[in-house]
Design a protein around this motif. Sequence first.
Motif: not given
Length: 355
Positions: A12-15, A21-22, A57-58
């Motif tokens: 997952e990638k959160k801005f 990306v979830a 990635p978060t």
Amino acid sequence: MAGAAIEIKGVEKKFGEVAAVAGLDLTVGEGDFVALLGPSGCGKTTTLRMIAGLEHPTAGDILVKGRRVNDVPVHKRNFGMVFQNLALFPHKTVFDNIAFGLKYRNVAKADVVRRVKTALDVVRLPRMEERLPAQLSGGQQQRVAVARAIVIEPDLLLFDEPLSALDAGLREEMRFELKRIQRNLGITTVFVTHDQAEALSMADKVVVMQNGKMEQEGTPDEVYSRPTSEFVARFFGQVNELTGKVVGRRDGIVDVVLGDGATVQVAHEGPVGDTLRLLLRSERVRVGKPGTAEPGASIVKGVVTSSDYLGLMVRYVVNAAGIELAVMQPKLGPLLATGEQVDLSIQPSAWMLLG
Ligand SMILES: Nc1ncnc2c1ncn2[C@@H]1O[C@H](COP(=O)(O)OP(=O)(O)OP(=O)(O)O)[C@@H](O)[C@H]1O
Ligand SMILES: [Mg+2]
């Protein structure tokens, strides 16, 4: 089967609040050519940048050859990358552009010369070492960018829409060229594009993404011919939507009555009485004068309501089966006229059924 070159696990990638990306799970086999395909903003570039180590990635893990690389910095990951805007150094020669990546790798001078020459041979630009980027065509510049990516002998090649700046003809030529280079070198490749034809023609595996997630993955033929969602079905071109009722069945084929009473055969297993929602690609229908239907196909009678001549192809709209049906086909003879009575032929395998 080859081992996994890349494994993306629950990434997952959160801005801030935006999840680019979830929750992505994806495996890329050793030596494979995988295309990440999807509409603008679906998270393709972010995924590629995380593989490269340009973003972190978060949540989740990224493994390269079985090793977790979440915290491995960019310069310790051995990949070659080609972006949409090639970012060649305008004041450096082709040689210096390509040799740039070798500068920090303690490669002996003689080896640099040899490797740059080999890279130029691979991309079919021999003896171009002394030119400046401005003295090359768009396609040649693209090849230099590829040469720069492969000269370091990367474990991975990462491409982000590398052909989108080229005109249509050159783009098609470069598709084959890139594919040839990748096959010859056998380097695991992830290729980002929003161009369906590009993904289908180049990749061993196509990953269709939407909203930061994988919608479907499969061979080009699987995602094109057997979509598992309406999103994927519609992503690969114009799709007609019909409903029909199963009135008979035998050996994997059902007889289906459509809106206006026409009966068609559909490759499907299912009980009589079922109502089916059928999707049909515009290019999987043939239209012609009465009596010209293909063998083995179901025939549906209709009337042409419009035609668009597109050069190689003609797009017809035909009033048939109770709807306006889009048909795309090569121009085989004279154009069919508006108002003309026609036969549509549709093979049982042409229909797509969603679960
Ligand atoms: N640095 C960032 N800061 C904030 N939001 C970002 C950042 N990078 C990407 N995003 C957002 O994340 C989402 C996914 O972006 P991404 O660039 O991965 O999409 P893409 O699939 O490559 O799209 P395109 O086809 O337009 O290149 C988008 O909503 C985008 O606005
Ligand atoms: Mg992008």
